[in-house]
Design a protein around this motif. Structure first.
Motif, PDB file in Angstrom:
ATOM      1  N   ASP A  97      40.528  31.967  45.545  1.00  0.00           N
ATOM      2  CA  ASP A  97      40.951  33.159  46.279  1.00  0.00           C
ATOM      3  C   ASP A  97      41.095  34.377  45.368  1.00  0.00           C
ATOM      4  OD1 ASP A  97      40.955  31.646  48.524  1.00  0.00           O
ATOM      5  OD2 ASP A  97      43.129  31.564  48.779  1.00  0.00           O
ATOM      6  N   GLN A  98      41.737  34.200  44.206  1.00  0.00           N
ATOM      7  CA  GLN A  98      41.946  35.335  43.312  1.00  0.00           C
ATOM      8  C   GLN A  98      40.631  35.787  42.686  1.00  0.00           C
ATOM      9  OE1 GLN A  98      44.947  36.957  43.110  1.00  0.00           O
ATOM     10  NE2 GLN A  98      43.631  38.508  42.153  1.00  0.00           N
ATOM     11  N   ILE A  99      39.753  34.843  42.397  1.00  0.00           N
ATOM     12  CA  ILE A  99      38.433  35.187  41.864  1.00  0.00           C
ATOM     13  C   ILE A  99      37.644  35.991  42.892  1.00  0.00           C
ATOM     14  CG2 ILE A  99      36.198  34.204  41.184  1.00  0.00           C
ATOM     15  CD1 ILE A  99      37.745  31.935  39.824  1.00  0.00           C
ATOM     16  N   CYS A 100      37.737  35.575  44.155  1.00  0.00           N
ATOM     17  CA  CYS A 100      37.065  36.320  45.232  1.00  0.00           C
ATOM     18  C   CYS A 100      37.636  37.734  45.357  1.00  0.00           C
ATOM     19  CB  CYS A 100      37.192  35.581  46.557  1.00  0.00           C
ATOM     20  SG  CYS A 100      36.231  34.052  46.663  1.00  0.00           S
ATOM     21  N   LYS A 101      38.961  37.838  45.303  1.00  0.00           N
ATOM     22  CA  LYS A 101      39.605  39.159  45.411  1.00  0.00           C
ATOM     23  C   LYS A 101      39.194  40.064  44.263  1.00  0.00           C
ATOM     24  CE  LYS A 101      43.717  37.562  47.936  1.00  0.00           C
ATOM     25  NZ  LYS A 101      45.184  37.322  47.842  1.00  0.00           N
ATOM     26  N   ASN A 102      39.153  39.516  43.052  1.00  0.00           N
ATOM     27  CA  ASN A 102      38.765  40.321  41.892  1.00  0.00           C
ATOM     28  C   ASN A 102      37.292  40.711  41.940  1.00  0.00           C
ATOM     29  OD1 ASN A 102      41.295  40.453  40.708  1.00  0.00           O
ATOM     30  ND2 ASN A 102      40.997  38.595  39.501  1.00  0.00           N
ATOM     31  N   SER A 103      36.455  39.836  42.498  1.00  0.00           N
ATOM     32  CA  SER A 103      35.025  40.148  42.628  1.00  0.00           C
ATOM     33  C   SER A 103      34.806  41.277  43.628  1.00  0.00           C
ATOM     34  CB  SER A 103      34.250  38.903  43.053  1.00  0.00           C
ATOM     35  OG  SER A 103      34.391  37.875  42.102  1.00  0.00           O
ATOM     36  N   LEU A 104      35.581  41.256  44.717  1.00  0.00           N
ATOM     37  CA  LEU A 104      35.516  42.347  45.688  1.00  0.00           C
ATOM     38  C   LEU A 104      36.030  43.642  45.064  1.00  0.00           C
ATOM     39  CD1 LEU A 104      35.040  43.425  48.549  1.00  0.00           C
ATOM     40  CD2 LEU A 104      37.330  42.588  49.160  1.00  0.00           C
ATOM     41  N   LEU A 105      37.124  43.539  44.298  1.00  0.00           N
ATOM     42  CA  LEU A 105      37.674  44.708  43.619  1.00  0.00           C
ATOM     43  C   LEU A 105      36.668  45.266  42.620  1.00  0.00           C
ATOM     44  CD1 LEU A 105      40.040  46.613  43.056  1.00  0.00           C
ATOM     45  CD2 LEU A 105      40.951  44.890  41.462  1.00  0.00           C
ATOM     46  N   LEU A 106      35.968  44.390  41.916  1.00  0.00           N
ATOM     47  CA  LEU A 106      34.935  44.825  40.968  1.00  0.00           C
ATOM     48  C   LEU A 106      33.845  45.618  41.681  1.00  0.00           C
ATOM     49  CD1 LEU A 106      33.485  44.743  38.198  1.00  0.00           C
ATOM     50  CD2 LEU A 106      32.513  42.531  38.911  1.00  0.00           C
ATOM     51  N   ARG A 107      33.347  45.068  42.771  1.00  0.00           N
ATOM     52  CA  ARG A 107      32.307  45.779  43.531  1.00  0.00           C
ATOM     53  C   ARG A 107      32.795  47.140  43.994  1.00  0.00           C
ATOM     54  NH1 ARG A 107      31.199  44.298  49.612  1.00  0.00           N
ATOM     55  NH2 ARG A 107      33.001  45.704  49.697  1.00  0.00           N
TER      56      ARG A 107
END
Length: 350
Positions: A296-306
């Motif tokens: 979940d946190q990896i997904c959130k950070n990946s969205l934040l990166l984009r």
């Protein structure tokens, strides 16, 4: 050109409105993949056994003069995903052009025969694409239905920077189709896609999935396993290290001078993390692993990166680039550690 009354009176038009099943899928990377998954969702297919073995590996262009073009390493034929639930027939543009009459007529008849249609048109002539430039924009559009009373086709694409289902007037699609020539796109014409139930026989292979997972984690070249079926792309790299190295180089380059970042690649990067989360949940649900591997946190950070890079493309704020570098490195460390733990658990059992 046919009028609505002539279409109805022809005897071939069986419906006032006809819509083939589609539903928003779990991931939305590129259009051809998202269209396939939307068909499977529309038919309530349990496609996780197939999905888990076809959406693990990633590929990227290594030539830094090119865009990264980050994408899933999936099997395609002539620009379209190979899927066990779908029969795909390609009709060349010359064949389409030999059909007599209004293109709206034969598109409607193809839909009546329960064909989804993936056809190359000039997107600059379709208002949904909102293209300010007058130059031609050859691009496939996904058609899954029509309505005679409204005189529209039901279509899907990334019209508003994200995948949506929408309506296109007959008049716009007609003009956009007629303005296409055979050399305009990587493939020409249309792909007719039929759903078939027999794909439900597709079975999950844990050993094959483990091989593909290891290929991704340890940057092994999956292409070697399918050398008899496809040629290598010389400048293409597969696996974890190639992906992170190429994306990192693109971000760092903007520390020195501004260049247009390929935001699409970072969107696909985010979709891949969502995919990994779905696959690991599937493995847990089916009893292949016992431990929880929460992305979940990896997904959130990946969205934040984009989104941070998207913001940078407008503001060119140096702070956004620094933040993006930090995020990418954090995601890399956490994803690598988590996937290696998961692979070790699988290796102990299979």
């Amino acid at each position: 050109m046919f009028t609505r009354e002539e279409l109805k009176e022809s005897g071939d038009i069986l419906h006032e409105s006809f819509i083939l099943p589609v539903k928003m899928p779990c991931i939305t990377p590129y259009q051809h993949q998202t269209s396939v998954l939307s068909i499977l969702e529309g038919h309530n297919v349990n496609y996780m056994p197939w999905f888990s073995q076809n959406f693990l590996q990633l590929r990227v262009m290594l030539d830094e003069k090119s865009k990264p073009w980050l994408d899933f390493f999936t099997f395609q034929h002539d620009g379209f995903l190979i899927c066990p639930w779908l029969e795909v027939e390609h009709i060349h543009l010359s064949t389409l052009q030999s059909m007599i009459g209004d293109p709206i007529f034969f598109l409607i008849n193809l839909i009546n025969l329960e064909n989804y249609i993936y056809i190359v048109v000039d997107g600059s002539l379709i208002s949904l694409y909102n293209i300010e430039s007058k130059s031609k924009f050859p691009h496939p559009i996904f058609i899954h239905g029509y309505d005679l009373s409204k005189e529209v086709f039901f279509v899907a694409d990334f019209f508003e920077s994200h995948f949506i289902f929408a309506e296109v007037p007959f008049s716009e699609l007609r003009e956009a189709y007629l303005n296409i020539e055979k050399e305009d796109f990587s493939f020409n014409g249309a792909k007719l896609i039929k759903f078939r139930e027999s794909g439900n026989e597709f079975s999950f292979d844990i050993n094959n999935m483990m091989v593909l997972l290891a290929d991704y984690i340890y940057t092994r070249d999956t292409r070697r396993r399918y050398r008899s079926e496809r040629n290598y792309m010389i400048d293409e790299g597969l696996g974890f290290n190639n992906i992170y190295t190429r994306l990192s180089k693109d971000i760092h380059r903007n520390m020195e001078f501004y260049s247009a970042l390929d935001i699409t690649s970072f969107h696909v990067f985010y979709e891949h993390k969502k995919t990994l989360s779905l696959i690991l949940k599937y493995l847990k649900c089916e009893g292949y692993i016992k431990n929880d591997y929460n992305l979940d946190q990896i997904c959130k950070n990946s969205l934040l990166l984009r989104n941070t890079l998207l913001k940078y493309s407008f503001t060119r704020n140096r702070g956004s680039i620094i933040r993006s570098i930090e995020l990418l490195e954090k995601i890399r460390e956490e994803e690598e550690a988590l996937l290696k733990r998961c692979y070790e658990e699988l290796s102990a059992s299979y």
